[in-house]
Design a protein around this motif. Structure first.
Motif, PDB file in Angstrom:
ATOM      1  N   ASP A   1       0.819  -1.216   0.000  1.00  0.00           N
ATOM      2  CA  ASP A   1       0.000   0.000   0.000  1.00  0.00           C
ATOM      3  C   ASP A   1       0.853   1.267   0.000  1.00  0.00           C
ATOM      4  OD1 ASP A   1       0.913  -0.583   2.511  1.00  0.00           O
ATOM      5  OD2 ASP A   1      -1.036  -0.558   3.487  1.00  0.00           O
ATOM      6  N   ALA A   2       2.127   1.155   0.353  1.00  0.00           N
ATOM      7  CA  ALA A   2       3.014   2.315   0.335  1.00  0.00           C
ATOM      8  C   ALA A   2       3.484   2.648  -1.079  1.00  0.00           C
ATOM      9  CB  ALA A   2       4.224   2.070   1.228  1.00  0.00           C
ATOM     10  N   ILE A   3       3.478   1.665  -1.968  1.00  0.00           N
ATOM     11  CA  ILE A   3       4.017   1.866  -3.319  1.00  0.00           C
ATOM     12  C   ILE A   3       3.207   2.897  -4.115  1.00  0.00           C
ATOM     13  CG2 ILE A   3       4.472   0.740  -5.540  1.00  0.00           C
ATOM     14  CD1 ILE A   3       5.248  -1.784  -3.931  1.00  0.00           C
ATOM     15  N   PRO A   4       1.877   2.731  -4.261  1.00  0.00           N
ATOM     16  CA  PRO A   4       1.132   3.778  -4.986  1.00  0.00           C
ATOM     17  C   PRO A   4       1.085   5.098  -4.232  1.00  0.00           C
ATOM     18  CG  PRO A   4      -0.382   2.163  -4.055  1.00  0.00           C
ATOM     19  CD  PRO A   4       1.002   1.609  -3.881  1.00  0.00           C
ATOM     20  N   LEU A   5       1.134   5.054  -2.907  1.00  0.00           N
ATOM     21  CA  LEU A   5       1.122   6.278  -2.107  1.00  0.00           C
ATOM     22  C   LEU A   5       2.381   7.102  -2.367  1.00  0.00           C
ATOM     23  CD1 LEU A   5       0.062   8.192   0.027  1.00  0.00           C
ATOM     24  CD2 LEU A   5       0.920   6.627   1.794  1.00  0.00           C
ATOM     25  N   ALA A   6       3.534   6.449  -2.354  1.00  0.00           N
ATOM     26  CA  ALA A   6       4.796   7.152  -2.608  1.00  0.00           C
ATOM     27  C   ALA A   6       4.827   7.725  -4.017  1.00  0.00           C
ATOM     28  CB  ALA A   6       5.975   6.204  -2.395  1.00  0.00           C
ATOM     29  N   ARG A   7       4.351   6.945  -4.973  1.00  0.00           N
ATOM     30  CA  ARG A   7       4.351   7.401  -6.365  1.00  0.00           C
ATOM     31  C   ARG A   7       3.448   8.620  -6.557  1.00  0.00           C
ATOM     32  NH1 ARG A   7       2.435   3.158  -8.472  1.00  0.00           N
ATOM     33  NH2 ARG A   7       0.275   3.845  -8.713  1.00  0.00           N
ATOM     34  N   LEU A   8       2.219   8.537  -6.076  1.00  0.00           N
ATOM     35  CA  LEU A   8       1.261   9.630  -6.260  1.00  0.00           C
ATOM     36  C   LEU A   8       1.690  10.878  -5.493  1.00  0.00           C
ATOM     37  CD1 LEU A   8      -1.382  10.557  -7.495  1.00  0.00           C
ATOM     38  CD2 LEU A   8      -2.592   9.568  -5.541  1.00  0.00           C
ATOM     39  N   ALA A   9       2.228  10.708  -4.291  1.00  0.00           N
ATOM     40  CA  ALA A   9       2.689  11.862  -3.504  1.00  0.00           C
ATOM     41  C   ALA A   9       3.831  12.570  -4.218  1.00  0.00           C
ATOM     42  CB  ALA A   9       3.122  11.410  -2.117  1.00  0.00           C
ATOM     43  N   ALA A  10       4.764  11.804  -4.778  1.00  0.00           N
ATOM     44  CA  ALA A  10       5.885  12.408  -5.508  1.00  0.00           C
ATOM     45  C   ALA A  10       5.381  13.148  -6.740  1.00  0.00           C
ATOM     46  CB  ALA A  10       6.890  11.331  -5.904  1.00  0.00           C
ATOM     47  N   GLN A  11       4.432  12.562  -7.449  1.00  0.00           N
ATOM     48  CA  GLN A  11       3.888  13.197  -8.646  1.00  0.00           C
ATOM     49  C   GLN A  11       3.075  14.442  -8.311  1.00  0.00           C
ATOM     50  OE1 GLN A  11       1.767   9.792 -10.195  1.00  0.00           O
ATOM     51  NE2 GLN A  11       3.459   9.190 -11.528  1.00  0.00           N
ATOM     52  N   THR A  12       2.613  14.543  -7.063  1.00  0.00           N
ATOM     53  CA  THR A  12       1.797  15.676  -6.641  1.00  0.00           C
ATOM     54  C   THR A  12       2.645  16.793  -6.039  1.00  0.00           C
ATOM     55  OG1 THR A  12       0.093  14.038  -6.122  1.00  0.00           O
ATOM     56  CG2 THR A  12      -0.332  16.244  -5.390  1.00  0.00           C
ATOM     57  N   GLY A  13       3.941  16.570  -5.898  1.00  0.00           N
ATOM     58  CA  GLY A  13       4.810  17.654  -5.453  1.00  0.00           C
ATOM     59  C   GLY A  13       5.445  17.468  -4.093  1.00  0.00           C
ATOM     60  N   PHE A  14       5.344  16.287  -3.493  1.00  0.00           N
ATOM     61  CA  PHE A  14       5.974  16.029  -2.208  1.00  0.00           C
ATOM     62  C   PHE A  14       7.358  15.420  -2.412  1.00  0.00           C
ATOM     63  CE2 PHE A  14       1.573  16.355  -1.023  1.00  0.00           C
ATOM     64  CZ  PHE A  14       1.582  16.876   0.259  1.00  0.00           C
TER      65      PHE A  14
ATOM     66  N   ALA B   1      10.797  -0.733  -6.154  1.00  0.00           N
ATOM     67  CA  ALA B   1       9.434  -0.496  -5.678  1.00  0.00           C
ATOM     68  C   ALA B   1       9.122   0.996  -5.583  1.00  0.00           C
ATOM     69  CB  ALA B   1       9.233  -1.163  -4.314  1.00  0.00           C
ATOM     70  N   PHE B   2      10.140   1.820  -5.329  1.00  0.00           N
ATOM     71  CA  PHE B   2       9.919   3.251  -5.088  1.00  0.00           C
ATOM     72  C   PHE B   2      10.844   4.099  -5.973  1.00  0.00           C
ATOM     73  CE2 PHE B   2       8.886   0.991  -1.138  1.00  0.00           C
ATOM     74  CZ  PHE B   2       7.563   1.406  -0.954  1.00  0.00           C
ATOM     75  N   PRO B   3      10.638   4.064  -7.286  1.00  0.00           N
ATOM     76  CA  PRO B   3      11.548   4.785  -8.194  1.00  0.00           C
ATOM     77  C   PRO B   3      11.483   6.300  -8.059  1.00  0.00           C
ATOM     78  CG  PRO B   3       9.630   3.945  -9.391  1.00  0.00           C
ATOM     79  CD  PRO B   3       9.577   3.346  -8.019  1.00  0.00           C
ATOM     80  N   LEU B   4      10.378   6.851  -7.587  1.00  0.00           N
ATOM     81  CA  LEU B   4      10.236   8.301  -7.501  1.00  0.00           C
ATOM     82  C   LEU B   4      10.564   8.863  -6.118  1.00  0.00           C
ATOM     83  CD1 LEU B   4       6.948   8.909  -9.560  1.00  0.00           C
ATOM     84  CD2 LEU B   4       9.325   8.890 -10.340  1.00  0.00           C
ATOM     85  N   ALA B   5      10.861   7.996  -5.163  1.00  0.00           N
ATOM     86  CA  ALA B   5      11.193   8.481  -3.820  1.00  0.00           C
ATOM     87  C   ALA B   5      12.538   9.208  -3.838  1.00  0.00           C
ATOM     88  CB  ALA B   5      11.241   7.317  -2.835  1.00  0.00           C
TER      89      ALA B   5
END
Length: 345
Positions: A203-216, A232-236
């Protein structure tokens, strides 16, 4: 959130001549508001959006004369016109948009990249641009929250303008200053809000991706290496394989940081909450029911910055939908925090 990061990333790695386009005033309604910027490159590349595709092509044509220069001008787009469906109600807009276009010369490029360095280090920066009677930029100045000043500005900066730059403005846009006998455009750039995720499960994988894409700026930490890896977390921005007490004791956690706890381990969650209890935080989201949260606090009062169940109540099911509900709440709370910081200054 702030699209300046996409703009600065493209500017930093690009060689073609570039133009910066910024919405400085909106009359009525529009897709984006004052302060929104877009970078246009001579080769057709771009970063950021000013509309839902209504004016970008026309703007690129108008910007042709500005590439490789320090020239500037303001163009007005009347989205209320019904003469053409593209520009009228068929576009879904009902406002007049004033867009400031600036050619990016070497000086402005250097100053924009300096802005990027301050944002990277968590510093808020305000820009002021002096607007002439024919709606061009005559001077501009950046000032960081720790009062570092850079830019191209002749003469002294009036106390009122400097105060506005240091303590912010509730809304980006144009204001008239008698001291300078001119209008100035003011906008505040905020560093990316940091989101710290405890737990690297599915459940952390889509959360990390969407948060990064949203500007976090996203940091993921887990004590299990198999749960916390780049695949698993390429955008972190950062991955930390470590136990919670090691992470929290070593990291510099700021009051404006956001935290979401989703380890699915009751004892670990209790440990994290206990360690975070010594910190001042903007937001702590807890996965799980309200009853589980009460058990985690063992009868103690739940602090007001604890959000449980985490996320907006949209009836979310599954990791992707839950991620949407959480990020929506993160954006909501970030907007409120920015508004409060402006009004309290």
């Amino acid at each position: 959130m702030e699209n300046i990061y996409d703009i600065l990333t493209l500017l930093k790695c690009s060689k073609p001549k570039a133009v910066l386009a910024t919405i400085i005033e909106v009359e009525g309604s529009s897709y984006r508001k004052e302060g929104t910027s877009m970078l246009l490159l001579e080769n057709g590349e771009k970063a950021g959006v000013l509309s839902a595709g209504c004016l970008e092509e026309d703007l690129f044509q108008r910007a042709a004369d500005f590439f490789g220069t320090s020239k500037s001008a303001t163009f007005t787009f009347n989205m209320k016109s019904e003469d053409d469906l593209l520009w009228g109600t068929g576009a879904g807009c009902n406002g007049i948009i004033h867009v400031l276009v600036q050619g990016i010369d070497e000086k402005l490029r250097k100053h924009l990249l300096t802005l990027g360095e301050f944002l990277k280090h968590g510093k808020t920066v305000t820009v002021v641009k002096k607007i002439t009677h024919d709606l061009r930029v005559s001077h501009y100045l950046f000032i960081s929250e720790d009062e570092y000043v850079f830019g191209e500005w002749e003469g002294a900066v009036s106390p009122n303008v400097k105060k506005l730059m240091l303590y912010g403005k509730e809304k980006s846009g144009v204001a008239f200053f008698n001291e300078h006998a001119s209008y100035v455009y003011v906008h505040c750039f905020y560093p990316k809000p940091r989101l710290l995720l405890f737990g690297g499960g599915e459940d952390a994988i889509p959360l990390a991706r969407l948060a990064a894409q949203t500007g976090f700026s996203v940091t993921v930490t887990d004590w299990r290496r198999s749960y916390c890896h780049r695949e698993a977390f390429p955008l972190a921005d950062e991955l930390i394989v470590s136990f919670p007490h090691e992470v929290i004791n070593k990291m510099t956690i700021q009051p404006k940081d956001f935290v979401v706890i989703l380890t699915h381990n009751f004892q670990r969650d209790q440990e994290i909450l206990s360690l975070l209890g010594k910190k001042q935080l903007q937001y702590v989201g807890l996965l799980g029911s309200a009853n589980r949260t009460k058990r985690l606090f063992e009868g103690r009062e739940v602090p007001p910055y604890i959000y449980s169940p985490v996320g907006l109540s949209i009836g979310a099911e599954g990791p992707e939908e839950i991620a949407v509900s959480i990020v929506a709440q993160l954006v909501q709370q970030q907007r409120l925090a920015v508004r409060e910081s402006r009004t309290s200054a």
